[in-house]
Design an enzyme around this catalytic site. Structure first.
Site, PDB file in Angstrom:
ATOM      1  NE  ARG A  31     -21.874  35.219  99.201  1.00 11.01           N
ATOM      2  CZ  ARG A  31     -20.687  35.237  99.799  1.00 11.01           C
ATOM      3  NH1 ARG A  31     -19.615  34.777  99.178  1.00 11.01           N
ATOM      4  NH2 ARG A  31     -20.561  35.705 101.037  1.00 11.01           N
ATOM      5  CD  GLU A  47     -21.803  28.120  98.174  1.00 17.38           C
ATOM      6  OE1 GLU A  47     -21.492  28.242  99.364  1.00 17.38           O
ATOM      7  OE2 GLU A  47     -21.438  28.898  97.294  1.00 17.38           O
ATOM      8  CG  HIS A  99     -18.211  29.612 100.029  1.00 19.76           C
ATOM      9  ND1 HIS A  99     -19.492  30.103  99.913  1.00 19.76           N
ATOM     10  CD2 HIS A  99     -17.417  30.705 100.228  1.00 19.76           C
ATOM     11  CE1 HIS A  99     -19.467  31.421 100.061  1.00 19.76           C
ATOM     12  NE2 HIS A  99     -18.213  31.809 100.260  1.00 19.76           N
TER      13      HIS A  99
HETATM   14  P1  NAD Z   1     -15.563  44.791  98.312  1.00 23.17           P
HETATM   15  O1  NAD Z   1     -16.793  45.511  98.740  1.00 23.17           O
HETATM   16  O2  NAD Z   1     -14.251  45.179  98.897  1.00 23.17           O
HETATM   17  O3  NAD Z   1     -15.400  44.887  96.722  1.00 23.17           O
HETATM   18  C1  NAD Z   1     -16.419  44.615  95.793  1.00 23.17           C
HETATM   19  C2  NAD Z   1     -16.151  45.491  94.575  1.00 23.17           C
HETATM   20  O4  NAD Z   1     -17.021  45.105  93.514  1.00 23.17           O
HETATM   21  C3  NAD Z   1     -16.401  46.968  94.863  1.00 23.17           C
HETATM   22  O5  NAD Z   1     -15.271  47.694  94.459  1.00 23.17           O
HETATM   23  C4  NAD Z   1     -17.621  47.296  94.011  1.00 23.17           C
HETATM   24  O6  NAD Z   1     -17.601  48.627  93.555  1.00 23.17           O
HETATM   25  C5  NAD Z   1     -17.434  46.310  92.878  1.00 23.17           C
HETATM   26  N1  NAD Z   1     -18.630  46.066  92.067  1.00 23.17           N
HETATM   27  C6  NAD Z   1     -19.920  45.998  92.456  1.00 23.17           C
HETATM   28  N2  NAD Z   1     -20.706  45.746  91.385  1.00 23.17           N
HETATM   29  C7  NAD Z   1     -19.886  45.670  90.295  1.00 23.17           C
HETATM   30  C8  NAD Z   1     -20.085  45.435  88.900  1.00 23.17           C
HETATM   31  N3  NAD Z   1     -21.310  45.244  88.402  1.00 23.17           N
HETATM   32  N4  NAD Z   1     -18.999  45.414  88.090  1.00 23.17           N
HETATM   33  C9  NAD Z   1     -17.761  45.603  88.583  1.00 23.17           C
HETATM   34  N5  NAD Z   1     -17.513  45.854  89.892  1.00 23.17           N
HETATM   35  C10 NAD Z   1     -18.568  45.877  90.729  1.00 23.17           C
HETATM   36  O7  NAD Z   1     -15.867  43.271  98.580  1.00 23.17           O
HETATM   37  P2  NAD Z   1     -14.800  42.081  98.559  1.00 23.17           P
HETATM   38  O8  NAD Z   1     -14.280  41.829  99.912  1.00 23.17           O
HETATM   39  O9  NAD Z   1     -13.877  42.305  97.430  1.00 23.17           O
HETATM   40  O10 NAD Z   1     -15.768  40.862  98.226  1.00 23.17           O
HETATM   41  C11 NAD Z   1     -16.516  40.826  97.020  1.00 23.17           C
HETATM   42  C12 NAD Z   1     -17.510  39.689  97.086  1.00 23.17           C
HETATM   43  O11 NAD Z   1     -16.808  38.466  97.026  1.00 23.17           O
HETATM   44  C13 NAD Z   1     -18.286  39.653  98.409  1.00 23.17           C
HETATM   45  O12 NAD Z   1     -19.461  40.427  98.335  1.00 23.17           O
HETATM   46  C14 NAD Z   1     -18.563  38.183  98.587  1.00 23.17           C
HETATM   47  O13 NAD Z   1     -19.813  37.859  98.026  1.00 23.17           O
HETATM   48  C15 NAD Z   1     -17.457  37.494  97.825  1.00 23.17           C
HETATM   49  N6  NAD Z   1     -16.442  36.873  98.701  1.00 23.17           N
HETATM   50  C16 NAD Z   1     -16.189  35.540  98.550  1.00 23.17           C
HETATM   51  C17 NAD Z   1     -15.224  34.939  99.336  1.00 23.17           C
HETATM   52  C18 NAD Z   1     -14.928  33.464  99.184  1.00 23.17           C
HETATM   53  O14 NAD Z   1     -14.436  32.833 100.105  1.00 23.17           O
HETATM   54  N7  NAD Z   1     -15.182  32.869  98.044  1.00 23.17           N
HETATM   55  C19 NAD Z   1     -14.511  35.678 100.300  1.00 23.17           C
HETATM   56  C20 NAD Z   1     -14.790  37.030 100.416  1.00 23.17           C
HETATM   57  C21 NAD Z   1     -15.749  37.620  99.605  1.00 23.17           C
END
Ligand code: NAD
Length: 309
Positions: free
Chosen positions: A227, A256, A275
Site C-alpha cells: 500500500r 491514488e 495499482h
Molecule cells: P496476507 O495477509 O496473506 O499477508 C500479509 C503478511 O504480512 C502476513 O504474513 C503478515 O504476518 C505480514 N506482516 C504484517 N506486518 C508485518 C511487518 N511489520 N513485517 C513483516 N511482515 C508483516 O496478505 P497478502 O494477500 O499477502 O497482501 C498483503 C498486502 O498487500 C495487503 O494487505 C494489501 O494491502 C496489499 N495488496 C496489494 C495488491 C496490489 O494489487 N498491489 C494486491 C493484493 C494485496
C-alpha cells in the site's frame, strides 16, 4: 445469520465488470448490482465491494472486500454494529508474483528504458555494463503472506538469492534467511531488490523512510506492491533525486491516482503501474469462489474464512 441476497457494489468495476461476479453467483443466491453510495442497502443481507460506505454499518450483516488490504474499513465501528468483514486475501499470489518478476526483469534486462525510448522513436541500446541478469542478485521480500510467497516462487525460479522479513522470523521454503522486522536494516542492506508485501497497519506506516533508504545499496530497486503509505513518498523522492537508491517499481501510492504533478513520473529509473499488480481475468472468479465458500460456512454455522472483523 441467513444470507439470501447479496449486493455487488459498482466500486468493484475498478477491477472487473460487476456483471461478471453477479453471473458467477446467481445460481446460489439473489444478486443485484447497486451503487452503495446512492442506493439503499436495506433489501440486501450482504455486500461485495471495493469501496467503503457508512451505509454498510446499518444495512448489512456481512461485507466482503474484493481486495486483500482492508485499511479503508473502520474496524471499531463495524464491531460496534456487529457487521462482519471478510477480505480476499489468498487470491493474489500468482498475479502479483508475476508482476514483481516483470518489474525485476524490466530493470535488469533494461526493458524499462527501451520502452521509454520506443515512445520517442529512439534507438538507444544500453551501455555495455548497464544490463545484468537476475541470477544470484539478492531480493529481500518484506512480508511473507500470500503476496510474499507468490513473489518468493517467481524470484526463486529466476535464480535470485531470496531473503525475507517476517514477524515470526520463522524459516520458509525458498527463502534463504528470514529476519524479524527488528532486523529490517540488516535484511535490506545488501539487497539489490527490496519488495514490500505487508498490509498497511500502524507498524507498517512509513516502514520505508529516510533511514531505510540510507541503509540500502545505492543501486537498489525498491518495489512496492503493498500500500502507498508503507513508503514515505517524499523521502523516496528525495532518495531517488540524491541517488541514495537506484530506482523503484511502484504499483501503489500515498494518493491514488498518482497526481499528474508528482515528481515520481519523471524519474528515468522509476516504473509506475496503476495499482494493478494483482489484476487477472480470473479475479472475479476467485472472488466468487471465496463468497461461495463463505456462504457454505454461514449455512453450516461455521466461522467465515478470511474474517477480519
Ligand atoms: P496476507 O495477509 O496473506 O499477508 C500479509 C503478511 O504480512 C502476513 O504474513 C503478515 O504476518 C505480514 N506482516 C504484517 N506486518 C508485518 C511487518 N511489520 N513485517 C513483516 N511482515 C508483516 O496478505 P497478502 O494477500 O499477502 O497482501 C498483503 C498486502 O498487500 C495487503 O494487505 C494489501 O494491502 C496489499 N495488496 C496489494 C495488491 C496490489 O494489487 N498491489 C494486491 C493484493 C494485496
Amino acid at each position: 445469520m441467513e444470507i439470501s441476497s447479496i449486493a455487488v457494489d459498482e466500486s468493484v468495476s475498478t477491477v472487473f465488470p460487476p456483471e461478471q461476479l453477479r453471473d458467477a453467483l446467481v445460481d446460489i443466491v439473489d444478486v443485484m448490482i447497486i451503487d452503495a453510495g446512492v442506493d439503499s442497502l436495506e433489501p440486501y443481507d450482504a455486500v461485495v465491494t471495493m469501496a467503503y460506505h457508512d451505509s454498510y454499518l446499518e444495512g448489512v450483516y456481512w461485507i466482503h472486500s474484493i481486495q486483500a488490504g482492508v485499511d479503508r474499513f473502520p474496524f471499531d465501528e463495524l464491531r460496534e454494529h456487529e457487521v462482519i468483514l471478510t477480505n480476499s486475501s489468498g487470491i493474489h499470489g500468482s498475479a502479483v508474483g508475476e508482476t514483481v518478476a516483470g518489474y525485476m526483469l524490466s530493470f535488469a534486462r533494461r526493458l524499462l528504458p527501451a520502452v521509454k525510448s520506443q515512445t520517442q522513436r529512439e534507438w538507444s541500446p544500453p551501455t555495455w555494463d548497464d544490463a545484468y541478469t537476475l541470477a544470484d542478485e539478492r531480493c529481500c521480500i518484506v512480508g511473507l503472506g500470500t503476496l510474499g510467497r507468490g513473489i518468493v516462487k517467481q524470484a526463486s525460479a529466476l535464480g535470485l538469492d531470496v531473503i525475507g522479513v517476517r514477524r515470526s522470523g520463522e524459516s520458509l521454503n525458498g527463502v534463504r534467511t528470514v529476519y524479524t522486522p527488528d532486523d529490517l536494516h540488516t535484511a535490506i542492506r545488501e539487497s539489490k531488490f527490496v519488495v514490500l508485501a505487508v498490509p498497511l497497519v500502524d507498524e507498517t506506516h512509513h516502514l520505508m523512510s529516510t533511514e531505510e533508504f540510507a541503509a540500502m545499496r545505492d543501486d537498489a530497486i525498491l518495489i512496492n506492491v503493498a500500500r502507498g503509505p508503507v513508503v514515505d513518498q517524499d523521502a523516496l523522492v528525495d532518495a531517488l533525486e540524491a541517488g541514495i537508491i537506484g530506482g523503484a517499481a511502484l504499483d501503489v501510492f500515498e494518493a491514488e491516482p498518482l497526481p499528474k504533478d508528482s515528481p515520481l513520473w519523471d524519474f528515468e529509473e522509476v516504473l509506475i503501474t496503476p495499482h494493478c499488480a494483482g489484476f487477472t481475468e480470473d479475479y472475479y472468479r476467485n472472488v466468487a469462489d471465496l463468497v461461495r465458500e463463505n456462504l457454505v460456512h454461514i449455512d453450516a454455522g461455521e466461522e467465515l474464512i478470511n474474517k477480519i472483523v
